[in-house]
Design an enzyme around this catalytic site. Sequence first.
Site, PDB file in Angstrom:
ATOM      1  N   PRO A 108       0.816  -1.211   0.000  1.00  0.00           N
ATOM      2  CA  PRO A 108       0.000   0.000   0.000  1.00  0.00           C
ATOM      3  C   PRO A 108       0.848   1.257   0.000  1.00  0.00           C
ATOM      4  O   PRO A 108       1.660   1.474   0.900  1.00  0.00           O
ATOM      5  CB  PRO A 108      -0.821  -0.101   1.289  1.00  0.00           C
ATOM      6  CG  PRO A 108      -0.258  -1.229   2.060  1.00  0.00           C
ATOM      7  CD  PRO A 108       0.856  -1.838   1.319  1.00  0.00           C
ATOM      8  N   GLU A 109       0.642   2.085  -1.003  1.00  0.00           N
ATOM      9  CA  GLU A 109       1.264   3.403  -1.062  1.00  0.00           C
ATOM     10  C   GLU A 109       0.160   4.420  -0.734  1.00  0.00           C
ATOM     11  O   GLU A 109      -0.923   4.043  -0.324  1.00  0.00           O
ATOM     12  CB  GLU A 109       1.865   3.632  -2.457  1.00  0.00           C
ATOM     13  CG  GLU A 109       2.850   2.527  -2.857  1.00  0.00           C
ATOM     14  CD  GLU A 109       3.426   2.682  -4.253  1.00  0.00           C
ATOM     15  OE1 GLU A 109       3.539   3.822  -4.716  1.00  0.00           O
ATOM     16  OE2 GLU A 109       3.756   1.665  -4.876  1.00  0.00           O
TER      17      GLU A 109
END
Length: 269
Positions: free
Chosen positions: A2-3
């Site tokens: 997850p960014e």
Amino acid sequence: MPELPEVESIVRRLRPVLVGRTIETLDLVRRDIVTGDVGVEALPKRAIVQVRRHGKSILVALDPPLWLVIRLGMTGQCLVAPRGAPRPAHTHAVLTLSGEPWELQYRDPRRFGGWRLARSLNELTVAPDALALRRATWRAIISARRGQLRALLMNQKILAGLGNIYTNEALFAARLHPRREASRLSEAQREALYRAIKTTLRRGIRWGGSTIRDYRMPDGAAGRFQERFRVYGRAGRPCKRRCGARIEKLPAAKDAQPAFFCPRCQPSG
DNA sequence: TGGAATGTTCGGCT
DNA sequence: AAGCCGAACATTCC
């Protein structure tokens, strides 16, 4: 995994479920996922007053005042499920909320992520958030740093939020080669990169983030931005600007994470 | 079947 | 001293 856009997608969906409720119980299956100033027994009975994001971190503000900071690492997930629902493998913690029929399940197979209980956010928020980034701040960053552009964008101590996917996509949008020396950009190129970072992140959020593999929103839904990648994971395939070139993949050996770019749209010079 | 690759971050080395 | 490298972990894919 997850960014920033993935974390933002999660936070937006978590917020209506959590804010205004009170934590009732915590079932901590693996104690070692939690660190911080305060023990986990501090969580029950506190109210959730706010759910925010900074970079790739989820910030849960509690009352009496305390921060629960959740970092998802590569494979972390926050799932909202009916109370007592079966827990998927690698569920490390489960929170219940008073009077509510659901629970928050936290799982993370690779365990690169974790929870932190902190009285203040101080050091956590020193690097500016990439989505909230102001132009003046960006100019200060880009003119003070040297090294490869790609490494700079991915450095969370300098700019919080970009990982491998959005760095590659933003550099393509700005037409800059990943290996370009950061300190040698023209004024126009700095501005182009500033805009590319913002628009790329916003597009990622609009599509609910990118599901390559593990990333899910709290209801289990996948993101769809991966359908819109222009360079990431597209080595050997044609550039979407229809420039005729094929997307290339940089090393693989040296860099732990490969870079993807269009050799024609993103010249190294 | 084993080795390589995966979206992250930290510590250690230069 | 900033910048690079490998390690931490588990699962999937070739």
